[in-house]
Design a protein around this motif. Sequence first.
Motif, PDB file in Angstrom:
ATOM      1  N   GLU A  44      -3.466   2.628   2.770  1.00  0.00           N
ATOM      2  CA  GLU A  44      -3.726   3.257   1.514  1.00  0.00           C
ATOM      3  C   GLU A  44      -4.593   2.317   0.675  1.00  0.00           C
ATOM      4  O   GLU A  44      -4.426   1.292   0.350  1.00  0.00           O
ATOM      5  CB  GLU A  44      -2.304   3.586   0.732  1.00  0.00           C
ATOM      6  N   VAL A  45      -5.359   3.279  -0.257  1.00  0.00           N
ATOM      7  CA  VAL A  45      -6.518   2.342  -1.264  1.00  0.00           C
ATOM      8  C   VAL A  45      -6.597   3.196  -2.474  1.00  0.00           C
ATOM      9  O   VAL A  45      -5.883   4.140  -2.427  1.00  0.00           O
ATOM     10  CB  VAL A  45      -7.665   1.866  -0.460  1.00  0.00           C
ATOM     11  N   GLY A  46      -7.050   2.562  -3.102  1.00  0.00           N
ATOM     12  CA  GLY A  46      -7.492   3.333  -4.518  1.00  0.00           C
ATOM     13  C   GLY A  46      -6.770   3.261  -5.849  1.00  0.00           C
ATOM     14  O   GLY A  46      -6.799   3.986  -6.801  1.00  0.00           O
ATOM     15  N   VAL A  47      -5.884   2.302  -6.126  1.00  0.00           N
ATOM     16  CA  VAL A  47      -5.269   2.052  -7.237  1.00  0.00           C
ATOM     17  C   VAL A  47      -5.601   0.651  -7.851  1.00  0.00           C
ATOM     18  O   VAL A  47      -5.616  -0.297  -7.135  1.00  0.00           O
ATOM     19  CB  VAL A  47      -3.591   1.942  -6.917  1.00  0.00           C
ATOM     20  N   GLU A  48      -5.892   0.552  -9.051  1.00  0.00           N
ATOM     21  CA  GLU A  48      -6.438  -0.518  -9.780  1.00  0.00           C
ATOM     22  C   GLU A  48      -5.051  -1.372  -9.941  1.00  0.00           C
ATOM     23  O   GLU A  48      -3.972  -1.065 -10.031  1.00  0.00           O
ATOM     24  CB  GLU A  48      -6.945  -0.174 -11.335  1.00  0.00           C
TER      25      GLU A  48
END
Lengths: 312, 62
Positions: free
Chosen positions: A241-245
């Motif tokens: 999972e990717v994509g969170v600051e």
Amino acid sequence: MQVGILYSRIRKDEKLLLGELRERGHEVTKIDVRKERFGLESTTADVGDLDLVVDRCLSTSRSLYATKFLDSYGVPVVNAPETGDVCADKAKNSLALAEADIPTPATEIAFTKEAAMEAIEEFGYPCVLKPVVGSWGRLMAKIDTRSAAEAILEHKETLGHYEHKVFYIQEFVDKPGRDIRVLAVDGEPVAAMTRSSDHWLTNAAKGGETTSFDLDDRALDLVERASEAVGGGMLGVDLMEVGVEPEADTGETGGTGSGEYTVHEVNHTVEFKALDSATDVDVPAKVVDWLEAKATAAAGDGAADDTAEAHT
Amino acid sequence: MTTDTDPVMAEDPITGEEIELPADVEVGEIIDSPVTGTELEVISLDPVVLEEAPELEEDWGE
């Protein structure tokens, strides 16, 4: 059906599979590849009457050659040698995913330690160095500093097999302490789980804790496309999972529940005992459902070939 | 008389001690020796013969 199992070691995964096949009344021929020879036109292995052969070789090299030879004799085999060829090599695996426009970690290959060092410096620290052939998280290095990079590259170049001189360098993905393993058959998920660990390697083989996971539409789409990209079959598709600051207060990153993923690998001789334990899915039953369908399809293809030959 | 659920007895090839195997043991299966923890491979079932399993090799895995 009459089904052959290529193996050199019966793990719990193979026992689950053998149990399910026998319970359904299928005739199973175990083929220990260590005892067989594979010629250009035939093999000592008793494969003549088999409807389907399932590759469960633990050794990648044996898996690749045995499936290739069986395929050349016209014996239906899963997974196909073409799938194994792509999945067994991390470089080919990454390239296949990228060519299919599937998000996958940025990766470079280099053939000398100097070129590898340039790639590492460009990725920045940390980044990851992996062997092109290998499994279970073995010989993977998370590189935090230039001096560590220099030491690892020198060791690999000096001590390694020639394959270790193919330097596979990858961006470090700051995943949320877990990755996702999906067992899929021709792109259709059988079951999925997360593998969690405080260590950057979360493989179940490294002791990662496993929990059932529900795939969302985005993950389902990626699994289907990743399977197709490597030629289909029974596969272990690994996603992160990717994509969170980073969180302002904790600095934590990674993206649990973000709904965005990167596919880092597709495995072709997938282990499923951990999935069977972690989920409510009867994994061996689902796998045998698929094998039965493959055997039926292979029999249909064979009949069609016979008909075509009769008309020529 | 033995049944399918009876445990199978075999000699540990390293220590020589009798060890108990699962009733459904398979040829090719890997058993952890209860005596030493060593991985043992089932070579045959009739009679039951165990050998020390091959060491892990670099290309093993998924």
